[in-house]
Motif scaffolding. Structure first.
Motif, PDB file in Angstrom:
ATOM      1  N   ALA A  30       1.691   2.338  -3.425  1.00 19.65           N
ATOM      2  CA  ALA A  30       0.577   3.049  -4.057  1.00 19.65           C
ATOM      3  C   ALA A  30       0.492   4.466  -3.492  1.00 19.65           C
ATOM      4  O   ALA A  30       0.293   5.428  -4.233  1.00 19.65           O
ATOM      5  CB  ALA A  30      -0.725   2.293  -3.813  1.00 19.65           C
ATOM      6  N   GLY A  31       0.692   4.597  -2.181  1.00 17.17           N
ATOM      7  CA  GLY A  31       0.666   5.910  -1.539  1.00 17.17           C
ATOM      8  C   GLY A  31       1.698   6.839  -2.145  1.00 17.17           C
ATOM      9  O   GLY A  31       1.439   8.021  -2.378  1.00 17.17           O
ATOM     10  N   ALA A  32       2.889   6.292  -2.402  1.00 11.92           N
ATOM     11  CA  ALA A  32       3.967   7.107  -2.960  1.00 11.92           C
ATOM     12  C   ALA A  32       3.660   7.490  -4.404  1.00 11.92           C
ATOM     13  O   ALA A  32       3.827   8.643  -4.796  1.00 11.92           O
ATOM     14  CB  ALA A  32       5.287   6.340  -2.887  1.00 11.92           C
ATOM     15  N   ARG A  33       3.161   6.510  -5.182  1.00 13.77           N
ATOM     16  CA  ARG A  33       2.845   6.825  -6.580  1.00 13.77           C
ATOM     17  C   ARG A  33       1.721   7.853  -6.654  1.00 13.77           C
ATOM     18  O   ARG A  33       1.718   8.711  -7.527  1.00 13.77           O
ATOM     19  CB  ARG A  33       2.475   5.545  -7.338  1.00 13.77           C
ATOM     20  N   ALA A  34       0.787   7.755  -5.696  1.00 16.78           N
ATOM     21  CA  ALA A  34      -0.367   8.657  -5.730  1.00 16.78           C
ATOM     22  C   ALA A  34       0.031  10.120  -5.519  1.00 16.78           C
ATOM     23  O   ALA A  34      -0.693  11.017  -5.923  1.00 16.78           O
ATOM     24  CB  ALA A  34      -1.398   8.232  -4.696  1.00 16.78           C
ATOM     25  N   GLY A  81       0.808  -1.216   0.000  1.00 13.30           N
ATOM     26  CA  GLY A  81       0.000   0.000   0.000  1.00 13.30           C
ATOM     27  C   GLY A  81       0.840   1.264   0.000  1.00 13.30           C
ATOM     28  O   GLY A  81       0.469   2.275  -0.600  1.00 13.30           O
ATOM     29  N   GLN A  82       1.996   1.202   0.663  1.00 10.73           N
ATOM     30  CA  GLN A  82       2.841   2.395   0.718  1.00 10.73           C
ATOM     31  C   GLN A  82       3.388   2.760  -0.649  1.00 10.73           C
ATOM     32  O   GLN A  82       3.649   3.926  -0.937  1.00 10.73           O
ATOM     33  CB  GLN A  82       4.008   2.173   1.680  1.00 10.73           C
TER      34      GLN A  82
END
Lengths: 253, 226
Positions: free
Chosen positions: B122-126, B119-120
């Motif tokens: 995805a958090g970074a890409r977001a 999830g992190q």
């Protein structure tokens, strides 16, 4: 000359399959600046996948995303990063960076992606933490924060990037019931401040009070969409109302 | 009798072993540092790299964990001159130890990389991070904290296999011990002292590694005390 009646974000005919399993069937949606659209529907109906295709965390198989008139080319990595930083994303399970304090979580995007100076980033990050009511928790690590606090930090992190649109993927679903309120009130304030938002949620009451439009999504299709009053009015013979009634029976709200 | 023994240790053994220990330290420190770097690079390549890079990383680990260390040392020192590459005994040893250590470090670090919650990413890409930024600023700082105990273990092991350097005439601690013992036939005395020096080096390394773990500990990443 662009006017406010033109949509800021347009999602056109998005389709996504994983193997033979089609999650999204030709879904289109557009949203104007300052509007709030809430997606509800049964789990596995494609809400989360849909939101993730909007900022290409999930690559759509077909269809296009247009943000502020600019159609995103997903094969251009730089354009993709630019698009993502303009679209704030809030996840169900927060996805904070575990090795950074609340403050550093909010700062890091501004420093590494926007190229801001550390001092300016810190100031802005503190302002955002203040906005979500967590100024005094700035130096805590995620492991030291409650679920509600983590979600508010993640909202601050997204806001610090000055997003044009925010996507919220069931922002309160992973929270203990007593912590839902604090996150909802932050989201409500964002809405009042004019933030454009698309949110997936199971909190029907919250959806109803916040949404300009409710979108009911099932089996990868938008089945119904309309104002909360239309879809949820007493006696309205809509799928949305059936679904909400069932949730209420189980004790959702 | 005992006097003779003590004088022998003081006049012959200690100076030679001091010299040898110094060479050992000069072998161990750079090999440990290069080893960790090789481990980080190859593990990252194997977990996040493109297919070709991943294959290169896998092959590296397969070869350098698969070949006996002594054989690797012989190849670098005795084999390469045939291709016109001459390495001094010291550099042949450092190169060998770094690459071998890196292959083992790669596995510890790969495991740690895989333990970071997806999830992190995805958090970074977001928020607009590139893949490289995500790995450098989000994944590695966490993975290295998790890998530290394992990496430390490999460094402790390296301290001891650095003794193989004397097989290619890089006369470090063990080499000095061997020379002394062969001359005096006092194997027990000499090698007991040599062993004790290694024990001391290992103790120092353990202490340094523990301090590092404490230094980098953050809430949520503590090593749980048993």
């Amino acid at each position: 000359m662009k006017t406010d009646t033109e949509p800021i974000l347009e999602i056109n005919h998005v389709t996504k399959s994983f193997g033979t399993n089609t999650i999204l069937h030709d879904v289109s949606l557009s949203i104007k600046k300052g509007e709030i659209k809430v997606i509800i529907g049964p789990s596995g109906g494609g809400k989360s996948t849909f939101l993730q295709t909007v900022n290409f965390l999930v690559m759509p198989d077909k269809g296009s995303i247009t943000l502020a008139g600019n159609r995103v080319n997903p094969s251009d990595k730089r354009e993709l990063c630019t698009h993502r930083r303009q679209v704030g994303m809030i996840f169900q399970d927060f996805n904070l960076f575990d090795h950074l304090t609340a403050l550093a979580n909010v700062e890091i995007g501004m420093i590494k992606v926007l190229g801001m100076k550390k001092k300016a980033a810190t100031e802005r990050a503190m302002a955002e933490l203040d906005r979500v009511g967590l100024k005094d928790q700035a130096n805590q690590y995620p492991a030291q924060l409650s679920g509600g606090q983590k979600q508010r930090v993640s909202i601050a992190r997204a806001l610090a990037m000055d997003p044009r649109v925010m996507l919220l993927d069931e922002p309160t679903s992973a929270l203990d019931p007593e912590l839902i309120g604090e996150v909802q009130s932050v989201i409500r304030d964002l809405g009042k401040g004019g933030m454009t938002m698309i949110m997936a949620t199971h909190q029907i009451g919250f959806a109803r009070s916040l949404a300009d439009e409710i979108i009911f999504m099932e089996k990868g299709r938008i089945v119904e969409q309309g104002s909360p009053d239309e879809l949820l009015a007493q006696g309205a013979a809509t799928r949305t109302r059936d679904f909400c009634a069932r949730i209420a029976e189980i004790g959702g709200e | 009798m005992i006097m003779d023994e003590l004088l022998y240790i003081q006049n012959d053994v200690m100076p030679a072993l001091m010299k040898g220990t110094w060479i050992s330290v000069l072998l161990i420190v750079p090999s440990a540092i290069f080893g960790v770097c090789m481990g980080v690079l190859s593990a990252t390549a194997r977990v996040y790299g493109h297919r070709v890079v991943k294959f290169a990383g896998d092959t590296y680990v397969l070869l350098f964990r698969g070949f006996p260390l002594l054989i690797q040392l012989y190849i670098w020192y005795f084999g390469l001159p045939r291709m016109g590459i001459y390495l001094s005994p010291y550099w042949a040893s450092v190169v060998t130890f770094s690459l071998c250590s890196g292959a083992y470090q790669s596995e510890y670090i790969r495991g740690a990389l895989l333990s970071i919650k997806q999830g992190q990413l995805a958090g970074a890409r977001a928020i607009g991070f590139t893949q490289l930024q995500t790995v450098v600023h989000v994944v590695l700082p966490q993975a290295l904290r998790r890998a530290l105990p394992g990496c430390g273990n490999e460094i402790i092991y390296l301290i001891k296999y650095s003794s193989l350097a004397y097989m290619v005439t890089c006369i470090e601690l063990t080499g000095q011990g061997k020379i002394l013992a062969s001359a005096s036939f006092k194997y027990v005395e000499v090698f007991s002292i040599v062993g004790a020096v290694y024990l001391l080096l290992v103790s120092m390394a353990t202490w340094i590694l523990n301090s590092l773990e404490k230094r980098f500990a953050i809430p949520g990443f503590e090593q749980h005390q048993a």
